[in-house]
Design a protein around this motif. Structure first.
Motif, PDB file in Angstrom:
ATOM      1  N   ARG A 114       0.831  -1.192   0.000  1.00 13.07           N
ATOM      2  CA  ARG A 114       0.000   0.000   0.000  1.00 13.07           C
ATOM      3  C   ARG A 114       0.872   1.250   0.000  1.00 13.07           C
ATOM      4  O   ARG A 114       2.010   1.235   0.491  1.00 13.07           O
ATOM      5  CB  ARG A 114      -0.914   0.046   1.235  1.00 13.07           C
ATOM      6  CG  ARG A 114      -1.972  -1.031   1.284  1.00 13.07           C
ATOM      7  CD  ARG A 114      -3.029  -0.851   0.205  1.00 13.07           C
ATOM      8  NE  ARG A 114      -4.070  -1.863   0.299  1.00 13.07           N
ATOM      9  CZ  ARG A 114      -4.036  -3.042  -0.300  1.00 13.07           C
ATOM     10  NH1 ARG A 114      -2.973  -3.376  -1.032  1.00 13.07           N
ATOM     11  NH2 ARG A 114      -5.025  -3.907  -0.182  1.00 13.07           N
TER      12      ARG A 114
ATOM     13  N   HIS B  32       0.702   5.391   1.150  1.00 14.29           N
ATOM     14  CA  HIS B  32      -0.038   6.367   1.940  1.00 14.29           C
ATOM     15  C   HIS B  32       0.721   7.691   1.972  1.00 14.29           C
ATOM     16  O   HIS B  32       1.912   7.714   2.329  1.00 14.29           O
ATOM     17  CB  HIS B  32      -0.207   5.905   3.395  1.00 14.29           C
ATOM     18  CG  HIS B  32      -0.923   4.599   3.540  1.00 14.29           C
ATOM     19  ND1 HIS B  32      -2.286   4.477   3.386  1.00 14.29           N
ATOM     20  CD2 HIS B  32      -0.461   3.358   3.847  1.00 14.29           C
ATOM     21  CE1 HIS B  32      -2.630   3.219   3.584  1.00 14.29           C
ATOM     22  NE2 HIS B  32      -1.541   2.525   3.862  1.00 14.29           N
TER      23      HIS B  32
ATOM     24  N   LEU C 266      -1.527   0.817   9.678  1.00  5.67           N
ATOM     25  CA  LEU C 266      -1.557  -0.638   9.507  1.00  5.67           C
ATOM     26  C   LEU C 266      -2.560  -1.307  10.438  1.00  5.67           C
ATOM     27  O   LEU C 266      -2.731  -2.524  10.395  1.00  5.67           O
ATOM     28  CB  LEU C 266      -0.166  -1.232   9.760  1.00  5.67           C
ATOM     29  CG  LEU C 266       0.894  -0.943   8.680  1.00  5.67           C
ATOM     30  CD1 LEU C 266       2.262  -1.419   9.142  1.00  5.67           C
ATOM     31  CD2 LEU C 266       0.524  -1.591   7.358  1.00  5.67           C
TER      32      LEU C 266
ATOM     33  N   SER D 127      -5.005  -4.470   9.732  1.00  2.94           N
ATOM     34  CA  SER D 127      -4.490  -5.274   8.619  1.00  2.94           C
ATOM     35  C   SER D 127      -4.016  -6.648   9.057  1.00  2.94           C
ATOM     36  O   SER D 127      -3.734  -7.509   8.226  1.00  2.94           O
ATOM     37  CB  SER D 127      -3.332  -4.535   7.939  1.00  2.94           C
ATOM     38  OG  SER D 127      -2.230  -4.407   8.836  1.00  2.94           O
TER      39      SER D 127
ATOM     40  N   SER E  65       5.087  -7.443   5.496  1.00  2.46           N
ATOM     41  CA  SER E  65       4.368  -6.281   4.977  1.00  2.46           C
ATOM     42  C   SER E  65       5.333  -5.322   4.298  1.00  2.46           C
ATOM     43  O   SER E  65       6.467  -5.135   4.771  1.00  2.46           O
ATOM     44  CB  SER E  65       3.636  -5.568   6.126  1.00  2.46           C
ATOM     45  OG  SER E  65       3.132  -4.312   5.716  1.00  2.46           O
TER      46      SER E  65
ATOM     47  N   THR F 239       5.070  -1.342   2.835  1.00  2.00           N
ATOM     48  CA  THR F 239       4.217  -0.163   2.773  1.00  2.00           C
ATOM     49  C   THR F 239       5.057   1.058   2.459  1.00  2.00           C
ATOM     50  O   THR F 239       6.159   1.217   2.995  1.00  2.00           O
ATOM     51  CB  THR F 239       3.487   0.060   4.117  1.00  2.00           C
ATOM     52  OG1 THR F 239       3.059  -1.184   4.653  1.00  2.00           O
ATOM     53  CG2 THR F 239       2.291   0.974   3.940  1.00  2.00           C
TER      54      THR F 239
ATOM     55  N   TYR G 242       5.363   5.317   2.267  1.00  2.00           N
ATOM     56  CA  TYR G 242       4.832   6.560   2.821  1.00  2.00           C
ATOM     57  C   TYR G 242       5.591   7.743   2.220  1.00  2.00           C
ATOM     58  O   TYR G 242       6.830   7.747   2.213  1.00  2.00           O
ATOM     59  CB  TYR G 242       4.992   6.583   4.345  1.00  2.00           C
ATOM     60  CG  TYR G 242       4.360   5.406   5.037  1.00  2.00           C
ATOM     61  CD1 TYR G 242       3.046   5.452   5.478  1.00  2.00           C
ATOM     62  CD2 TYR G 242       5.084   4.225   5.241  1.00  2.00           C
ATOM     63  CE1 TYR G 242       2.462   4.359   6.120  1.00  2.00           C
ATOM     64  CE2 TYR G 242       4.512   3.131   5.870  1.00  2.00           C
ATOM     65  CZ  TYR G 242       3.196   3.204   6.305  1.00  2.00           C
ATOM     66  OH  TYR G 242       2.625   2.129   6.923  1.00  2.00           O
TER      67      TYR G 242
ATOM     68  N   GLU H 273       0.672   3.753  -6.828  1.00  2.00           N
ATOM     69  CA  GLU H 273       0.717   2.418  -6.237  1.00  2.00           C
ATOM     70  C   GLU H 273       0.654   1.316  -7.287  1.00  2.00           C
ATOM     71  O   GLU H 273       1.464   0.372  -7.240  1.00  2.00           O
ATOM     72  CB  GLU H 273      -0.423   2.277  -5.232  1.00  2.00           C
ATOM     73  CG  GLU H 273      -0.485   0.926  -4.539  1.00  2.00           C
ATOM     74  CD  GLU H 273      -1.640   0.833  -3.565  1.00  2.00           C
ATOM     75  OE1 GLU H 273      -2.475  -0.089  -3.738  1.00  2.00           O
ATOM     76  OE2 GLU H 273      -1.719   1.669  -2.634  1.00  2.00           O
TER      77      GLU H 273
END
Length: 688
Positions: free
Chosen positions: A542, A544, A564, A567, A610, A612, A614, A669
Motif C-alpha cells: 500500500r 499512503h 496498519l 491489517s 508487509s 508499505t 509513505y 501504487e
C-alpha cells in the motif's frame, strides 16, 4: 636423534598433509615466517627425516614433496604426536599463557609459566605485556604484582567470551570436529582444545540435534559453530568449578520475551544427564540467553534482508571488479548472494579485531594472482575505513573466481554434496571447479559437517569434503577447494571404484524411491513458498501520503504504524516502534544518494510480512543530516522461512536500482506494484 623445534614440527605436518608438492612460499604463508626461514629449516628437517627412511623431493617450479615408504610415514606421525618440541613459538606461548590464566583458580607465579614453557621469566613477562591489550577487549584485566603472581580478573561471562575468541583466532573447524588433526599433536593447542571443552563438544552437538528444533537447522554453519563452541566452553567451565556467579545477570536480557527458557531447561536436563554433571539454574538462564542472541543474530540467515549499507558495499565492489575485468559479474545472482552472506560477518570480525585465518591464501595468490590484485584494488577504492587483510581478500577472490568459472549446467550422473571448512566462498569455488573439470558430477549443494554425519545415503551418491569429518572415512573423499590435477584423478578413481560400483549393486528399493520422491516434493514446496510470499507481499503493498508537519521521527513512525491497524500485520505497535528506532540508531536507513529510506525490522510482535510506502509532507532528518521525504516500511515476523527471506532480500537489493527508487518517490501504487511484480517474476524464473 636431536629434538625438533615447534616450527620444524609445523612444517613437517604441512608436508604430511598434502598429497603433492607445496611451495616454500605456501609453507611460509601457513607458518607465519619468511621464505628464507623455511629454506633454512629444511636442512635440519631433511636430516631428521632420514631417521624414518624418508626424504624431500624438490621440484623446480613446483615445490617440495615428502617421499618414502608408508611405514616410515606412519612412524613419523607417531613420533610427532609423542615427541615434545624443543621450543615453543611466541604465538604458542601466548596461547598457553592465556589458557592457563583463564582456567586458574588463583594467581599464577611467573616462574611456573616460565618453567612449563621452558623459557625465562623475562620472556613470559614480555608476552604478558603484549597480551594486556587483548585481554582488555573483553572487559577483563591482567593483574600482575610482585610476590603475588599474575591473574586475569573480571566476570565469568567475559572470560567465556575471551575463550571463544581465542578459539576463533587459533582453531579451524576441522580442529574441533575432525579426527587426528595436526592441532592435536601440538601440546599447546591440546591445552587450548581442553580449555574450549572439545571433549564435550560432540556430546553437546548430539544433544542439540536430539532437541529437533527447527531454528537450529536453519542456522548458517558459522553461527551454529559459534553457538556450539559457546555451549562446549560452558560445560568445561562448569566442570572446573567456574560457573557463573548468582549475582551476574547470566547474559539474559530482562527485555527478552523469555521464548527460550523452557527450551534451555529441557536441553540442560538432557545434556547434564549425558555428561554426568549438575548444571546450575543460573547456567540455564545463560544458555537461554545464548539461544536468544543466536536467533536474533541470524535474521539474515543466508540472505542480507534489508541491510542497505551491506547491499551498497556488495554493489560497489561488484561494479568496480566489472569495470576492471569487463566480465558481467553484476548479472550473477549467486555471486551477489554469496558476497552478501560472507561480507556481513567478515566485517564484524574485522571491526572486532578478530584474526582472519585463510589456509588457502598461498594457493589463491598463486593461481588467481590477476584476480587477487583486481579485488584488492577494488576494495581499496571503496575507502571502507577498515584495514582489510590479505586473508579476507583471498575469500572474496574465491567468490569472484567461482563466478568466473561458473558454466551452464550439463547433464550429470553422479550426485555430490560438498562440505567446506572455509565457508561459502570455498564451497562455491570447489563447486564451479568440479562443474568445469568433471561435468558428470551434479552438485546438490553444500552442507555443514554436522548435517553430513546424519544425511541419509539415498540423498546423494558421494560426499566431497575439504576437511576431516567425524564419520567413517569410507563415506566421503577429502580434497582441497582448488581441486588440483592429482585430486581430479583421485576423485575420478573414487567415483569409478566406489560410488558407481555401490550403485550397481541393485535397483533402488521402495524406501529409497520414496525418499527421493519426498525430496522432489520438498523442492516443489520451496517454489510454492517463494511464490506465496511474493504474491502476499504484493497484494498487501500500500501507498499512503502522510501529513507529518511538526512531527519528529518517532511521531512520524507512530502515524505510519497506525495506518496498519486492522491489517493483521502488527500486534504490539509500541514494541515495533522501539525496534524501528533502535535499528535507525544502529545504522543508516537511507538509500545512498536519494531522499528515500528503508525502515525495517523483524519481531515476534509482527504477524505478517508487509511492504508499505509513505510520502511525507515534511522531511524527517536522519543520519548525516539527510532529509528523507519517502519511507518504505518493511516488516516481517521474527520466524521466517528461507523462502520468505529470499524474497525480502531480493526486494532490498532492488532498492539499489535507480528506476525503482524513482517510482517509489514519484509514481502511483499500481505502477510500483507492477514493477515489483515484473522483477520478482524474473527472480522466480531464475530459481527453477
Amino acid at each position: 636423534m636431536r629434538k625438533i623445534t615447534a616450527r620444524q614440527r609445523q612444517i613437517i605436518w604441512l608436508l604430511l598433509g598434502v598429497s603433492g608438492e607445496i611451495t616454500a612460499a605456501e609453507i611460509a604463508e601457513a607458518t607465519g615466517v619468511s621464505v628464507r626461514t623455511v629454506h633454512r629449516e629444511m636442512e635440519d628437517i631433511e636430516s631428521a627425516l632420514k631417521n624414518f627412511g624418508l626424504n624431500l623431493i624438490k621440484k623446480s617450479g613446483k615445490g617440495i614433496q615428502l617421499s618414502g615408504p608408508e611405514a616410515g610415514l606412519a612412524e613419523l606421525r607417531l613420533f610427532l604426536r609423542e615427541e615434545k618440541p624443543a621450543e615453543y613459538s611466541g604465538e604458542d606461548r601466548k596461547v598457553y599463557e592465556l589458557c592457563a590464566l583463564l582456567e586458574a583458580e588463583e594467581p599464577v607465579k611467573l616462574f611456573t609459566l616460565a618453567h612449563s614453557l621452558k623459557v625465562t621469566v623475562a620472556s613470559v613477562s614480555y608476552d604478558l605485556d603484549e597480551l594486556e591489550q587483548w585481554v582488555r577487549k573483553f572487559g577483563l584485566e591482567l593483574v600482575r604484582r610482585r610476590g603475588y603472581g599474575v591473574e586475569i580478573t573480571g566476570s565469568e561471562i567475559d572470560k567465556r567470551r575471551a575463550i571463544g575468541r581465542l578459539a576463533a583466532e587459533h582453531l579451524d573447524l576441522s580442529d574441533l570436529v575432525g579426527h587426528g588433526t595436526q592441532t592435536e599433536s601440538n601440546p599447546v593447542f591440546r591445552v587450548l582444545l581442553s580449555t574450549v571443552g572439545k571433549s564435550n563438544l560432540m556430546e553437546v552437538e548430539n544433544t542439540l540435534w536430539d532437541m529437533e528444533w527447527k531454528w537450529t537447522a536453519e542456522l548458517p554453519e558459522i553461527v551454529y559453530m559459534e553457538m556450539l563452541l559457546g555451549l562446549a566452553v560452558t560445560t568445561r567451565r562448569i566442570e572446573i568449578g567456574r560457573s557463573i556467579d548468582s549475582g551476574e545477570e547470566a547474559g539474559y536480557s530482562r527485555m527478552s520475551d523469555h521464548r527460550n527458557i523452557a527450551g534451555a531447561e529441557s536441553f540442560v536436563q538432557q545434556l547434564g544427564a549425558a555428561l554426568g554433571m549438575e548444571i546450575p539454574r543460573v547456567e540455564v538462564l545463560y544458555i537461554a540467553g545464548l539461544f536468544d542472541r543466536v536467533q536474533d543474530s541470524f535474521s539474515s540467515a543466508g540472505f542480507a534482508y534489508g541491510d542497505i549499507e551491506l547491499m551498497e558495499i556488495v554493489y560497489k565492489l561488484t561494479e568496480s571488479v566489472v569495470k576492471r575485468t569487463g566480465l558481467p559479474f553484476q548479472s550473477d545472482r549467486s555471486l551477489r548472494e554469496g558476497l552478501l552472506e560472507h561480507i556481513d560477518p567478515a566485517l564484524k570480525r574485522i571491526r572486532e579485531g578478530t584474526r582472519i585465518r585463510n589456509p588457502l591464501l598461498g594457493p589463491i595468490r598463486r593461481d588467481y594472482e590477476y584476480l587477487f590484485n583486481i579485488v584488492r584494488a577494488s576494495v581499496e577504492d571503496m575507502q571502507l575505513e577498515l584495514e582489510i587483510p590479505d586473508e579476507e581478500i583471498g575469500f572474496l577472490v574465491m567468490h569472484f573466481g567461482a563466478s568466473v568459472e561458473r558454466l551452464n549446467q550439463l547433464r550429470r550422473n553422479v550426485r555430490a554434496i560438498l562440505v567446506c571448512a572455509s565457508g561459502l566462498s570455498s564451497s562455491r569455488l570447489l563447486a564451479t571447479r568440479l562443474t568445469k573439470e568433471m561435468p558428470q558430477i551434479e552438485i546438490l549443494g553444500n552442507i555443514s559437517w554436522y548435517e553430513a554425519a546424519r544425511l541419509p545415503d539415498v540423498d546423494y551418491d558421494l560426499i566431497i569434503s575439504t576437511i576431516d569429518l567425524p564419520i567413517d572415512k569410507e563415506r566421503y573423499i577429502k580434497i582441497s577447494p582448488l581441486l588440483t590435477g592429482e585430486e581430479i584423478e583421485k576423485l575420478l578413481n573414487y567415483i569409478q571404484n566406489t560410488t558407481l560400483r555401490e550403485r550397481e549393486t541393485g535397483p533402488l528399493g521402495e524406501q529409497d524411491r520414496t525418499m527421493r520422491d519426498e525430496a522432489s516434493l520438498e523442492r516443489l514446496k520451496s517454489y510454492k513458498g517463494i511464490l506465496d510470499e511474493m504474491v502476499s507481499l504484493l497484494e498487501r503493498f500500500r501507498f499512503h501520503p502522510i501529513d507529518n508537519k511538526g512531527m519528529d521521527l518517532s511521531a512520524t513512525l507512530v502515524e505510519m504504524l497506525a495506518l496498519l491497524n486492522g491489517s493483521g500485520v502488527i500486534g504490539d505497535a509500541d514494541i515495533v516502534l522501539e525496534r524501528l528506532l533502535e535499528r535507525e540508531r544502529m545504522t543508516s536507513q537511507v538509500i545512498p544518494d536519494t531522499g528515500l529510506a528503508l525502515f525495517h525490522t523483524r519481531s515476534s510482535h509482527i504477524h505478517l510480512s508487509s511492504l508499505t510506502l509513505y510520502r511525507l509532507r515534511q522531511p524527517v532528518i536522519l543520519e548525516g543530516d539527510t532529509e528523507v521525504r519517502v519511507i518504505l516500511l518493511m516488516l516481517a515476523p521474527r520466524r521466517l522461512s528461507k523462502e520468505s527471506l529470499e524474497v525480502l532480500s531480493e526486494i532490498s537489493a532492488l532498492l539499489l536500482n535507480s528506476e525503482l527508487v524513482q517510482l517509489l518517490e514519484e509514481r502511483t501504487e499500481p505502477e510500483i506494484r507492477g514493477y515489483l511484480s515484473s522483477e520478482l517474476l524474473h527472480f522466480f524464473q531464475t530459481k527453477i
